[in-house]
Design an enzyme around this catalytic site. Structure first.
Site, mmCIF file in Angstrom:
data_model
loop_
_atom_site.group_PDB
_atom_site.id
_atom_site.type_symbol
_atom_site.label_atom_id
_atom_site.label_comp_id
_atom_site.label_asym_id
_atom_site.label_seq_id
_atom_site.Cartn_x
_atom_site.Cartn_y
_atom_site.Cartn_z
ATOM 1 C CD GLU A 109 -2.792 -1.362 2.337
ATOM 2 O OE1 GLU A 109 -4.033 -1.243 2.302
ATOM 3 O OE2 GLU A 109 -2.158 -1.655 3.363
ATOM 4 C CD GLU A 129 -3.132 -6.641 3.716
ATOM 5 O OE1 GLU A 129 -2.619 -5.509 3.679
ATOM 6 O OE2 GLU A 129 -3.142 -7.410 2.732
HETATM 7 N N1 T1G Z 1 4.567 -7.244 11.854
HETATM 8 C C1 T1G Z 1 5.267 -7.594 12.970
HETATM 9 N N2 T1G Z 1 6.220 -8.582 13.008
HETATM 10 C C2 T1G Z 1 6.444 -9.216 11.863
HETATM 11 C C3 T1G Z 1 5.744 -8.924 10.653
HETATM 12 C C4 T1G Z 1 4.768 -7.877 10.681
HETATM 13 N N3 T1G Z 1 4.080 -7.508 9.598
HETATM 14 N N4 T1G Z 1 6.192 -9.755 9.695
HETATM 15 C C5 T1G Z 1 7.128 -10.543 10.267
HETATM 16 N N5 T1G Z 1 7.283 -10.229 11.557
HETATM 17 C C6 T1G Z 1 8.227 -10.824 12.514
HETATM 18 C C7 T1G Z 1 7.958 -12.310 12.775
HETATM 19 O O1 T1G Z 1 7.023 -12.486 13.806
HETATM 20 C C8 T1G Z 1 9.338 -12.819 13.171
HETATM 21 O O2 T1G Z 1 9.555 -12.453 14.513
HETATM 22 C C9 T1G Z 1 10.266 -11.974 12.307
HETATM 23 O O3 T1G Z 1 9.505 -10.825 11.918
HETATM 24 C C10 T1G Z 1 10.737 -12.682 11.074
HETATM 25 O O4 T1G Z 1 9.596 -13.159 10.383
HETATM 26 C C11 T1G Z 1 -2.396 -1.840 6.800
HETATM 27 C C12 T1G Z 1 -3.188 -4.112 8.122
HETATM 28 C C13 T1G Z 1 7.853 -11.011 5.482
HETATM 29 C C14 T1G Z 1 7.610 -13.137 4.314
HETATM 30 O O5 T1G Z 1 1.027 -10.472 6.558
HETATM 31 O O6 T1G Z 1 4.817 -13.043 5.715
HETATM 32 O O7 T1G Z 1 -0.194 -4.653 6.570
HETATM 33 O O8 T1G Z 1 9.771 -14.695 15.506
HETATM 34 O O9 T1G Z 1 10.158 -15.594 10.582
HETATM 35 O O10 T1G Z 1 10.380 -16.392 7.081
HETATM 36 O O11 T1G Z 1 -3.337 -3.103 5.148
HETATM 37 O O12 T1G Z 1 7.382 -12.574 7.935
HETATM 38 O O13 T1G Z 1 11.804 -13.424 14.882
HETATM 39 O O14 T1G Z 1 10.394 -12.631 16.793
HETATM 40 O O15 T1G Z 1 8.278 -14.799 9.100
HETATM 41 O O16 T1G Z 1 11.855 -14.468 6.375
HETATM 42 C C15 T1G Z 1 0.494 -7.799 6.290
HETATM 43 C C16 T1G Z 1 3.756 -11.029 7.367
HETATM 44 C C17 T1G Z 1 0.363 -7.241 7.661
HETATM 45 C C18 T1G Z 1 3.353 -10.298 6.147
HETATM 46 C C19 T1G Z 1 9.361 -12.868 6.066
HETATM 47 N N6 T1G Z 1 1.785 -8.449 6.152
HETATM 48 N N7 T1G Z 1 5.117 -11.492 7.343
HETATM 49 O O17 T1G Z 1 9.352 -14.244 6.291
HETATM 50 O O18 T1G Z 1 10.662 -14.333 8.496
HETATM 51 S S1 T1G Z 1 -1.233 -6.528 7.884
HETATM 52 C C20 T1G Z 1 1.945 -9.741 6.298
HETATM 53 C C21 T1G Z 1 5.522 -12.494 6.532
HETATM 54 C C22 T1G Z 1 -1.179 -5.059 7.027
HETATM 55 C C23 T1G Z 1 -2.335 -3.117 6.071
HETATM 56 C C24 T1G Z 1 -2.488 -4.343 6.881
HETATM 57 C C25 T1G Z 1 6.929 -12.968 6.700
HETATM 58 C C26 T1G Z 1 7.913 -12.437 5.626
HETATM 59 P P1 T1G Z 1 10.405 -13.364 15.449
HETATM 60 P P2 T1G Z 1 9.617 -14.585 9.664
HETATM 61 P P3 T1G Z 1 10.646 -14.942 7.030
#
Ligand code: T1G
Length: 707
Positions: A109, A129
């Site tokens: 976004e 999401e």
């Molecule tokens: N927020 C907070 N922490 C996050 C995070 C996030 N979005 N994404 C990852 N982490 C933390 C995770 O918990 C872990 O922590 C560390 O980062 C490494 O992640 C407004 C409302 C990007 C593909 O759904 O898919 O945006 O365990 O082990 O395998 O419209 O993380 O080390 O303490 O997964 O390399 C939408 C979520 C949010 C993407 C990387 N975004 N993340 O994968 O590492 S909602 C997502 C992922 C949003 C808007 C809306 C994956 C990754 P810890 P990891 P990875």
């Protein structure tokens, strides 16, 4: 700026670097830092354009999911990203988004609020999401269709799957792919368009299509969601939001999106799916095995037994590029095993999952053998022979002498005592369980069973290896049936009791499918083979408590040779395509056996079926937790989601119990205890937490704090 957002200049281009490890989430301070840099850029006459880029391994992986809990518990109001994105879009000077790694959710976004986007070819972009039970909440459902068209935007927002930078470029979402140095390429691109008027995504409408075209797209999408993502709220909400983009001006479309976003965010489904997101990452953390624990190399593996499980396990390793020595007792068995592997791969090629050349390469990595000669240089040996203690101990003694010192010896047993198996070797510190789930090359779950003497290095190695194999490794203790199967016992026990008390076979399965399970308990038995459990029950008959009711129906069916799909008859009857249909003979048989056993027949409701099966899981889960055979209730949830088809939008059995409320669950179990006796004795931990008004999630936090 602040320590989350750095600003530097490259002559007449400002470079704004987001540096919020590990994934540059839009945590508090990040949006503000970006905005301040954009404002400063617009006031600086020497600057012609800006580039926004992520430090480390990725662009922005989205909003900070950790903040959502604070929003839904009212600790923090939902500060919208929207005003920030509008300010970026309204920048007088072009803002170029430079994407590497992932631009997910709020990250995409943010990128779409920029005037142009460039990316490394290996990058991915997406609106995932819905996997968290929400929808894009910062204009994604309004800007994406304006950039790539309605159909693809619906697919991305309702499906949640990312697309590659190459595909995004072909869709017009990415303006240029940059090989090599992304920052340099982005600055050059920004300089090249600095004199052109900025293009605001929100003002575009050429790709929004006609009302008639859109109506067809939305109708098809809703049908597909209702079929494939049954019971899920967010995908339908995502479609509604994209539809608003085709019917309303941008600002009003964003208001519709914001309303739908908030409804989803406060839903139980979203809370459950966010629990799953963090739990899938938490399971990798073992309190007494720090992540610095050195892992042993696993570059060459042996698998003993080329049956259904052995063959599937061999495929898992070669799919990860690890060569496998596959052993069986004789040529006939080995050929049967190899043919089964080839058939599985052929199916994957037919379904377009793999190419033939990929499969040929995989098969090249499998070395079939009849002796242990080739075992001397393997790093790990996985035993997958017949589920009996004696044959397993024999194999482990043979592996102990055939494998090099330090090689890991793992058993794929699904129930047997790992310490007893380890006792057959001189190296119990190198022995553990690696319990794959059938079909091993498909199921994501890997129960890693810790023996009394298993070393921390061996555990660390297998936990890390599971990620490389594309599995979710969950560490469990060495009790009978470990975690998954130990809980599955009471779950399937209740399913049989319900049929013995008058419930219809299909009614039991339908009630659990309606609850959200991928398959009902009785049909699952037919799939796995009823004889597997029958053989184990016969081996453990001596452990059954006298006077305590035991189910009989499945044993009796097995005595008649009804093992399920493999014999075309089990709880159901099956046609040549393995399609199930009710078998009236089973009803007649069970009614007769129940009459002989003096079990009165009665009408049984779907809610009783669900209560008894699901609460049997929860009660046994609570026992496992307090006995220390699972590190967290969340681990139990991840086991059930990835190994037993439990619905993710309910978060897993333990999270589901928390959602219902432990006092209510405890009270229901007490009622069942009154009706059905000691099998329903509440687990002491459940009783305690219910009386203290606490949850399993709070228990996990407490345990973690105490670790
Ligand atoms: N927020 C907070 N922490 C996050 C995070 C996030 N979005 N994404 C990852 N982490 C933390 C995770 O918990 C872990 O922590 C560390 O980062 C490494 O992640 C407004 C409302 C990007 C593909 O759904 O898919 O945006 O365990 O082990 O395998 O419209 O993380 O080390 O303490 O997964 O390399 C939408 C979520 C949010 C993407 C990387 N975004 N993340 O994968 O590492 S909602 C997502 C992922 C949003 C808007 C809306 C994956 C990754 P810890 P990891 P990875």
């Amino acid at each position: 700026m602040n320590n989350l957002v750095r600003v530097s200049t490259n002559d007449d281009v400002t470079v704004i670097t987001i540096d919020n490890p590990p994934v540059n989430a839009l945590s508090p301070g990040v949006p503000e830092g970006i905005l301040a840099a954009i404002d400063q850029m617009n006031q600086d006459p020497a600057i012609k354009a800006a580039v926004v880029i992520g430090a480390g391994r990725t662009f922005v992986a989205g909003a900070d999911i950790k903040e959502f809990g604070k929003m839904t518990s009212g600790v923090r109001s939902r500060g919208s990203l929207l005003p920030l994105l509008l300010r970026i879009e309204d920048s007088r000077k072009p803002v170029v988004m430079a994407i590497h790694g992932s631009a997910f959710g709020g990250g995409l976004e943010l990128a779409m609020a920029g005037h142009n986007r460039v990316a490394s070819p290996s990058a991915q972009v997406g609106q995932p999401e819905v996997n968290l039970g929400i929808i894009p909440g910062a204009g994604g459902t309004q800007r994406l269709p304006r950039l790539i068209g309605v159909a693809k935007a619906v697919e991305m927002c309702a499906g949640g799957k990312p697309v590659s930078a190459r595909e995004a470029a072909s869709l017009g979402l990415i303006d240029q792919l940059i090989e090599g140095d992304l920052a340099a390429g982005a600055v050059a691109f920004a300089r090249s368009i600095a004199e052109s008027p900025v293009s605001k995504t929100r003002d575009r409408s050429e790709k929004l299509g006609s009302a008639a075209e859109c109506a067809a797209i939305f109708a098809t999408a809703r049908d597909s969601v209702r079929k494939k993502q049954r019971a899920l709220l967010a995908p339908l909400a995502a479609i509604d939001a994209v539809e608003a983009a085709t019917q309303l001006p941008f600002e009003e479309g964003c208001q519709t999106e914001a309303r739908l976003f908030t409804e989803c965010l406060f839903s139980d489904q979203s809370k459950a799916l966010i629990h799953v997101f963090f739990s899938e990452r938490e399971v990798a953390k073992i309190p007494d095995v720090p992540k610095e624990t050195p892992a042993l190399p696993v570059n060459r593996v042996a698998v003993v037994g080329s049956g259904t499980m052995g063959g599937g396990i061999a495929m898992v390793f070669v799919n990860a590029g690890i060569p496998v020595v596959l052993k069986d007792v004789d040529q006939a068995a080995l050929e049967m095993g190899l043919n089964r592997i080839k058939r599985n791969y052929a199916t994957s090629v037919q379904r377009g999952r793999f190419t033939q050349s990929y499969v040929d390469e995989r098969l090249e990595l499998i070395k079939p053998v009849l002796s242990y000669d080739a075992f001397s240089d393997v790093d790990m040996a996985v035993e997958a022979v017949f589920e009996g203690m004696a044959p397993k101990k024999t194999v482990f003694a043979e592996l102990d002498s055939a494998c090099r010192p330090g090689a890991i010896l793992a058993s794929n047993t699904s129930t047997l005592n790992i310490d007893e198996i380890a006792g057959a070797t001189s190296r119990p510190e190198s022995v553990l369980g690696t319990h794959f789930f059938s079909p091993a090359n498909v199921m994501r779950l890997l129960e890693i069973v810790r023996g009394k003497k298993t070393s921390k290095e061996v555990i660390a190695t297998c936990m890390q290896m599971s990620k490389k194999l594309g599995k979710i490794g969950v560490l469990v203790g060495n009790c009978r049936g470990f975690v998954g199967n130990r809980m599955f016992g009471p779950y399937r026990r209740e399913a049989q009791f319900l049929v013995e008390e008058g419930a219809d076979v299909a009614a039991v399965d339908e009630a659990l499918v309606e609850f959200g399970n991928a398959m009902g308990p009785l049909a699952t038995g037919d799939l796995a083979g009823l004889d597997v459990g029958w053989r184990i029950r016969k081996e453990y008959r001596h452990l059954e408590k006298p006077g305590v009711r035991q189910p009989f129906a499945e044993d009796r069916l097995c005595e008649l040779g009804r093992y399920g799909q493999k014999t075309m008859k089990g709880w159901y009857q099956y046609d040549e395509n393995r399609r199930a249909s009710a078998d009236p003979e089973v009803t007649t048989l069970v009614r007769k056996w129940s009459a002989e056993a003096g079990i009165p027949q009665r009408q049984i409701s779907a809610s009783e079926i669900v209560d008894r099966c699901i609460y049997a899981l929860v009660n046994e889960g609570a026992r496992i937790l307090e006995e220390g055979y699972a590190l967290r209730a969340a681990d139990i949830d991840i086991i059930y989601l990835n190994g037993y088809g439990f619905p993710p939008y309910r978060g897993g059995p333990m999270w589901h119990a928390d959602t219902v409320g432990l006092p209510k669950v405890y009270q229901r179990i007490c009622e069942l205890q009154l009706q059905h006796g000691e099998l329903w004795t509440p687990a002491p931990l459940l009783k305690r937490l219910a009386e203290e008004g606490k949850t399993f999630a709070e228990y996990d936090k407490q345990q973690l704090a105490a670790a």
